[in-house]
Every structure is written in structure tokens, then in C-alpha cells.
Write an enzyme that holds these catalytic residues in place. Structure first.
Site, PDB file in Angstrom:
ATOM      1  N   GLY A   1      65.845  51.719  17.082  1.00  0.00           N
ATOM      2  CA  GLY A   1      66.483  52.713  17.941  1.00  0.00           C
ATOM      3  C   GLY A   1      67.916  52.998  17.531  1.00  0.00           C
ATOM      4  O   GLY A   1      68.610  52.156  16.981  1.00  0.00           O
TER       5      GLY A   1
ATOM      6  N   THR B   1      70.446  45.626  18.884  1.00  0.00           N
ATOM      7  CA  THR B   1      69.302  45.803  19.761  1.00  0.00           C
ATOM      8  C   THR B   1      69.623  46.722  20.929  1.00  0.00           C
ATOM      9  O   THR B   1      70.749  46.742  21.406  1.00  0.00           O
ATOM     10  CB  THR B   1      68.783  44.450  20.292  1.00  0.00           C
TER      11      THR B   1
ATOM     12  N   ASP C   1      66.912  46.642  23.074  1.00  0.00           N
ATOM     13  CA  ASP C   1      65.865  46.025  23.879  1.00  0.00           C
ATOM     14  C   ASP C   1      66.171  44.570  24.237  1.00  0.00           C
ATOM     15  O   ASP C   1      65.353  43.911  24.855  1.00  0.00           O
ATOM     16  CB  ASP C   1      64.522  46.053  23.124  1.00  0.00           C
TER      17      ASP C   1
END
Length: 161
Positions: A14, A155, A157
Site C-alpha cells: 500500500g 505498514t 496494516d
């Protein structure tokens, strides 16, 4: 110009705000230390889709990073190298680039031999992947294959222990 070596940088997973500043910091320091820096475009996809031939147009897969380019991009969010969720160890047949379709015919393919060949073709002495669990788990695989990897965890997540 003579270089100490070549460093490749890629971003995977992402898109998050701090990627361009991280690319900038690596590039500026590496250039100052005498290294050549290549940006691998679209994460692992850039190393999968690269055609290891001197006359091939790989501008969609790799670009030379300069101080000016890094400084311009370092003031913006996201990643100017772009990103993908490609995992070369689990590449669906439908996502194979045209030049690999005859060689890999399974529904899910491990194209790590192609990635290793492309790393050698580019002359990468070090690879710096910036990403989360999927990106860095594949970086670990390349490390086990002998690639010198310096991983930067990123990250969205919270999945990088």
C-alpha cells in the site's frame, strides 16, 4: 563515472506518506558515499517485467535516481516509484509478462529465477525494499538466495512484527 556499487530501491504494498522521503534519504546518502542508485518501478513487478537485454526499453521498470529527482520527490507523499502487490514467488499465470509466458505455464508460478537474473543484469550490489509483510517476506527469500538486502519496514496494516 566509477561507483562503489549499485543500490536498487523498490516500494511494495500500500501507498503511505513517508515513502518518498525514505527514498530521498537513501538516495542522497548513497550518492554521497559514491554509489549508483536505481529505482525499481512498481515494486517487485519491476523486477519481474524487466527484460534483461541491453537494447530493451525498461524505462517502465527501472530508473536512475539522481539528487535532483530525489529532492523534488522527497517533498511529496506516496511513492514516485509506484508500488504493486506482486509476489514473484506466487505469480498467477494471467500476470506473467509476455516474455515469460512460454517458460512458466502453471496457474501459480515462482519466477524467482527471473528476479535473480534481473538483479544480476542490473548489477545490483544491494537491494533496499520498502514494504510490509508481503514485500519483506519475499525480500527474506532473496536474502536466502544470496542477495544483499537491507529491508525497511512500512505498514498500513500493522503486520510487520
Amino acid at each position: 563515472m566509477s561507483y562503489k556499487g549499485t543500490i536498487g530501491i523498490l516500494t511494495g504494498g500500500g501507498d503511505v506518506p513517508g515513502l518518498n522521503p525514505a527514498i530521498r534519504a537513501i538516495t542522497i546518502r548513497a550518492l554521497r558515499e559514491g554509489y549508483r542508485v536505481l529505482g525499481i518501478r512498481r515494486g517487485w513487478a519491476g523486477l519481474v517485467e524487466l527484460i534483461p537485454e541491453r537494447d530493451a526499453d525498461n524505462s517502465e521498470n527501472v530508473q536512475v535516481l539522481t539528487k535532483d529527482l530525489a529532492n523534488r520527490a522527497g517533498r511529496t507523499g506516496g511513492t514516485f516509484l509506484h508500488t504493486s502487490r506482486t509476489r514473484p514467488s506466487h505469480l498467477p499465470k494471467s500476470n506473467l509478462p509476455p516474455h515469460l509466458r512460454d517458460k512458466y505455464t502453471a496457474e501459480i508460478n515462482d519466477v524467482t529465477p527471473e528476479v535473480l537474473r534481473n538483479i544480476e543484469f542490473l548489477g545490483l550490489d544491494f537491494l533496499i525494499p520498502i514494504g510490509g509483510d508481503d514485500t519483506l517476506s519475499y525480500a527474506q527469500r532473496l536474502h536466502e538466495e544470496g542477495v544483499k538486502v537491507v529491508a525497511i519496514p512500512k505498514t498500513m496494516d500493522n503486520d510487520v512484527p
